[in-house]
Scaffold this motif. Structure first.
Motif: not given
Lengths: 224, 429
Positions: A161-174, A210-213, A218-219
């Motif tokens: 998450f920290i490496a991809n700050k402020n980017r939307v990350i899809s569940k598939s990628a996770l 709470n940083y994780i939104k 879906t992401g």
């Protein structure tokens, strides 16, 4: 941070550059073997993303060249050739990581982040995010100077998450990231959900923001 | 099924037997005929000798009678009697008890009766001689025939074997090579040179057939490997574009769901592609390096790897691993076998079900809760996913089977008492 992307597929190169530039990296590209060699010889990069199959020569030769010049640039091989022999050869020639195509851009972001941290801060590799401090060497996390116990997977997730700050990350990628090599074969979206819930809970319980939104359900996004 | 060489062999033997059997009466007839003719001649000579000598003795009538009386007393079988009329010579054969050697029993005699005149008196002379009995002759001839038949029988078997070894040797050699040939090895088939036209033609034609098959097979496999490779880059492009699309601020919730669904499908394509590539590589005989793999350790690692997934689905995992089980194999391939089997249990076991993993020196068992038996012979085929709704690639078990095949391990599936059970039997020979 300066990155050189050596990739002959312009469409893919564009995507990668767009993503990385948004991550505040300075990105240069080379699409042929000759161009790549020239740039590698003339400049210093924090990280080189290297495709193995290039018009005019093999990426392996570029690795040899880097080794011969004793350059310290970090190298991630991004290749369609996902074979063990290639991987071993690449790593033996001094590449730091091997990411087979196709991959998710956040995965690439996380790998670049990790390599640059390792290369730049070899002795005191500490990532700080406001009240959260992560020591990458001892693999410990402190929130407001208090030690919080994380599992291996949760720590991986936090760094991702920290490496991809402020980017939307899809569940598939996770899911792909969490299950690793194996298990991109699993229908592991619930698995992702469970891990993120735990991570969130541990962070907020320790007094972090709470940083994780959740984004559209879906992401996810680390907002900071 | 009979061997080719044994087919004429039986016919030859029957023919020989019939001929030899027929020869027995023929031989007997000839031998007996010669015997009797020879004895008749002998009797005639004897009779002529007696006639001459009697005539010499018979100077007077009394001397003649005296001689006849003595003669008949000493040799009663060779009788000389007075007769009234002159008859033509006649022969006879009779069986009579031997008066002098009683233990010999009944004997056959060949006799001659002839009339002659001495001093104007007509005398009849009977000369007799012992002949070999016909049953004894037949027995002797039969015995000889049997000895010859046995000699022929043994001889034919021996020659047959020799022929099969020498003459048919190139044929059997070719047969062995064809039997041992495996198209997957991707080697050309070659035969020993021989000097028989038919065999050479046979070999040439088989070589030609195999070569053309090999070409088709190789190009098909290369196609699979190349296609998988070529697909990786466009897949990477789609994946990256979707990732970027998701970053666009204007993406709505509905669009984001579309993107996620596209991502899921894409993940599945990537998976299938990756596994197809793995299968092609396996069939292309890659991953040739082997080492002594600690199966116990690999299985333990596999269970640890999937622990979280099992816990996640509330699956009860029971593990029983005998320590120190090793096999000569490729480490990565062994891990793939273990992981694919475990992965299937994670994927297909219902929540709250259970999974048993067991390892002994001979077998690896992986069993899990299930409701209905799967079709065993479809299970290991490509793209025969038992359940279409799961995100499997339909290639996992094909890969397992290919790897097992390579190391002569035997993989089998059973269903009983509500449990799917996969068994890998190691080749400990």
């Amino acid at each position: 941070m300066k990155i050189l992307l050596i990739e002959d597929e312009t469409s893919l190169a564009e995507s990668i550059v767009t993503y990385l530039v948004a991550q505040k990296y300075i990105c240069e590209t080379a699409s042929t073997f000759r161009e790549a060699i020239e740039k590698v010889e003339s400049f210093q990069y924090d990280c080189i993303l290297l495709d193995l199959m290039l018009p005019g020569g093999s990426g392996i030769e570029i690795l040899r060249e880097l080794k011969r010049m004793n350059k310290q640039d970090g190298v991630i091989i991004i290749s369609a050739k996902d074979s063990l022999e290639n991987k071993i050869e690449g790593l033996q020639l001094g590449a730091d990581d091997y990411l087979p195509k196709p991959f998710h851009l956040p995965e690439l972001g996380a790998r670049i982040f990790s390599i640059i941290r390792r290369r730049k801060f070899a002795n005191a590799n500490v990532v700080t995010q406001n009240e959260i401090t992560i020591d990458l060497l001892s693999k410990t996390v402190h929130v407001n100077d208090a030690l919080v116990a994380f599992t291996k997977k949760e720590l991986e997730l936090l760094l991702y998450f920290i490496a991809n700050k402020n980017r939307v990350i899809s569940k598939s990628a996770l899911a792909e990231h969490l299950s690793g090599d194996m298990a991109d074969m699993l229908d592991s979206h619930d698995f992702v959900y469970a891990h993120i819930k735990n991570l969130k809970k541990k962070l907020t319980d320790a007094g972090a923001d709470n940083y994780i939104k959740t984004v559209y359900g879906t992401g996810y996004k680390w907002e900071a | 099924m009979k061997k080719l060489l044994n087919k004429p062999f039986r016919t030859f033997l029957t023919y020989t037997f019939i001929i030899l059997a027929c020869s027995i009466p023929v031989y007997y007839a000839i031998v007996d005929f010669i015997w009797l003719r020879e004895l008749d001649e002998h009797n005639r000579i004897l009779a002529a000798k007696i006639k001459t000598n009697i005539t010499k003795v018979a100077v007077t009538d009394s001397a003649l009678y005296q001689a006849i009386r003595v003669w008949n007393q000493v040799l009663p079988e060779t009788k000389i009697t007075e007769t009234s009329e002159m008859k033509a010579d006649s022969t006879y054969t009779l069986y009579r008890r031997n008066e002098y050697l009683r233990s010999k029993g009944s004997d056959r005699f060949q006799g001659l009766v002839t009339t002659f005149s001495v001093n104007g008196k007509l005398l009849s002379l009977t000369v007799e001689n012992n002949v070999e009995e016909s049953n004894e002759t037949i027995a002797a001839i039969t015995a000889v025939a049997i000895v010859f038949f046995i000699a022929l029988f043994a001889g034919i078997i021996y020659i047959n074997k020799k022929i099969s070894k020498k003459l048919w040797q190139p044929f059997y050699d070719s047969l062995d090579r064809i039997r041992a040939y495996d198209l997957q090895s991707q080697k050309k088939i070659s035969f020993e040179k021989n000097d028989t036209v038919e065999f050479t033609q046979l070999n040439e034609n088989i070589e030609r057939l195999v070569d053309s098959n090999l070409k088709v097979y190789t190009s098909q496999k290369e196609f699979a490997e190349n296609a998988s490779h070529e697909l990786q880059t466009p897949l990477a492009i789609i994946k990256s574009k979707l990732d970027l699309l998701l970053q666009t601020p204007s993406v709505t919730a509905a669009q984001s769901v579309l993107i996620e669904e596209a991502n899921n499908a894409l993940a599945r394509v990537s998976r299938i592609n990756k596994n197809l590539l793995m299968l092609s590589r396996l069939e292309n005989q890659q991953f040739g390096d082997t080492e002594k793999v600690d199966i116990s350790q690999a299985l333990h690692d596999g269970c640890v790897l999937f622990e979280e997934f099992f816990r996640d689905k509330k699956i009860d995992l029971s593990v029983q691993i005998d320590p120190g089980v090793t096999q000569q194999a490729n480490k990565m391939l062994t891990e793939i076998v273990i992981n694919n089997l475990l992965l299937n249990t994670v994927r297909h076991t219902p929540t709250n079900g259970n999974v048993q993993v067991e390892l002994t020196a001979q077998h690896l068992y992986v069993s899990n809760t299930g409701t209905t038996a799967l079709v065993a012979d479809q299970l290991f085929k490509r793209f025969q996913s038992a359940a279409k709704h799961t995100p499997g690639s339909g290639l996992g078990l094909s890969i397992v089977q290919q790897i097992c095949l390579r190391y002569n391990w035997e993989i089998s599936y059973h269903f009983s008492a509500g449990k799917h059970r996969f068994e890998v039997s190691f080749n400990n020979a």
